[in-house]
Design an enzyme around this catalytic site. Structure first.
Site, short mmCIF file in Angstrom:
data_model
loop_
_atom_site.label_atom_id
_atom_site.label_comp_id
_atom_site.label_asym_id
_atom_site.label_seq_id
_atom_site.Cartn_x
_atom_site.Cartn_y
_atom_site.Cartn_z
N GLY A 92 0.77 -1.24 0.00
CA GLY A 92 0.00 0.00 0.00
C GLY A 92 0.81 1.29 0.00
CG ASP A 118 -9.65 2.05 9.44
OD1 ASP A 118 -10.37 2.97 9.88
OD2 ASP A 118 -10.10 0.96 9.05
N GLY A 149 -5.64 1.89 13.65
CA GLY A 149 -4.33 2.13 14.27
C GLY A 149 -3.61 0.85 14.67
CB THR A 153 -1.61 -1.92 10.59
OG1 THR A 153 -2.80 -2.60 10.18
CG2 THR A 153 -0.45 -2.38 9.72
CG LEU A 154 1.04 2.52 11.26
CD1 LEU A 154 0.74 4.00 11.08
CD2 LEU A 154 2.48 2.24 10.85
CE LYS A 174 -11.11 4.74 5.85
NZ LYS A 174 -11.61 3.37 5.67
P1 5GP Z 1 -5.61 -0.23 10.71
O1 5GP Z 1 -4.76 -1.34 11.23
O2 5GP Z 1 -5.12 1.14 11.05
O3 5GP Z 1 -7.05 -0.43 11.10
O4 5GP Z 1 -5.69 -0.38 9.16
C1 5GP Z 1 -4.65 -0.10 8.32
C2 5GP Z 1 -4.78 -0.92 7.06
O5 5GP Z 1 -6.17 -1.17 6.73
C3 5GP Z 1 -4.23 -0.17 5.88
O6 5GP Z 1 -2.85 -0.47 5.70
C4 5GP Z 1 -5.08 -0.67 4.74
O7 5GP Z 1 -4.52 -1.86 4.22
C5 5GP Z 1 -6.41 -1.02 5.36
N1 5GP Z 1 -7.42 0.03 5.16
C6 5GP Z 1 -8.06 0.76 6.10
N2 5GP Z 1 -8.92 1.63 5.55
C7 5GP Z 1 -8.83 1.45 4.21
C8 5GP Z 1 -9.46 2.08 3.09
O8 5GP Z 1 -10.31 2.98 3.18
N3 5GP Z 1 -9.10 1.65 1.85
C9 5GP Z 1 -8.16 0.66 1.67
N4 5GP Z 1 -7.89 0.32 0.41
N5 5GP Z 1 -7.54 0.05 2.71
C10 5GP Z 1 -7.87 0.45 3.95
MG MG Z 2 -2.36 -1.87 3.70
#
Ligand code: 5GP
Ligand code: MG
Length: 187
Positions: A46, A106, A108, A110-111, A134
């Protein structure tokens, strides 16, 4: 606009203008602390477009570049305690100033999880940078140190972000038409 999109959220010019400012902000913040070399780690797939464009705005600091590939825990039925690193970095990051780059923050998770893994290698510093933030979706206390754009809670694609591996090549960020979304694949 690509026919599969409902709207464009961030157009090409806005991305590049924001990157110019973000690059300067990052460079200045490190140089203000006497840092001469930065180790950028981009989360594939990504973040590769964003990272490629961003590092070209870092002109007054040495940059080392590496990537890390993390398994998509969102595809799993059960939560995992740490992101599974499928393909790890090759650079030695002990005592390095590390900037971890992702496409979007999103919840948080993953990071946050990746930060905890990277910290074990004892970098001199570790900061995070995301193109998209987001808002209102965070499930952790984690916040990115540097962010490009705050966006509403809509499923976006383009400029690295995919749906079923498509649309990463679009030069702008848009909202996928609702009828083409398949929430179980990414929620
Ligand atoms: P988190 O762990 O912060 O919830 O999510 C991060 C990962 O979720 C991002 O690296 C991505 O792969 C995926 N993700 C979250 N929101 C979106 C979105 O609106 N579009 C896409 N394509 N991926 C998303
Ligand atoms: Mg991703």
């Amino acid at each position: 606009m690509h026919p599969d999109l409902a709207q464009i959220l961030v157009d090409e010019q806005a991305i590049h203008e924001r990157l110019e400012a973000l690059g300067a902000q990052i460079e200045n913040s490190y140089r203000a602390h006497g840092v001469e070399e930065l180790t950028v780690i981009a989360i594939t797939n990504g973040a590769i477009l964003f990272a490629a464009d961003l590092v070209r705005r870092l002109k007054n600091i040495y940059v080392r570049l590496d990537t890390v590939r993390v398994s998509s825990y969102k595809d799993e039925d059960k939560p995992v305690s740490e992101p599974e690193i499928v393909d790890n970095i090759r650079l030695d990051i002990s005592d390095a100033h590390v900037l971890l780059i992702d496409d979007i923050m999103d919840t948080g998770q993953t990071l946050e999880r990746l930060v905890n893994v990277i910290k074990k290698s004892r970098p001199a510093s570790l900061k995070t940078c995301v193109l998209l933030n987001k808002i209102g979706r965070r499930q952790t206390s984690m916040d990115a140190d540097f962010a490009g754009f705050d966006i509403p809670d809509q499923f976006v694609v383009g400029y690295g972000l995919d749906f079923a591996e498509r649309y990463r090549n679009l030069p702008y960020i848009g909202v996928l038409r609702p009828e083409l979304q398949n929430p179980p694949m990414w929620m």
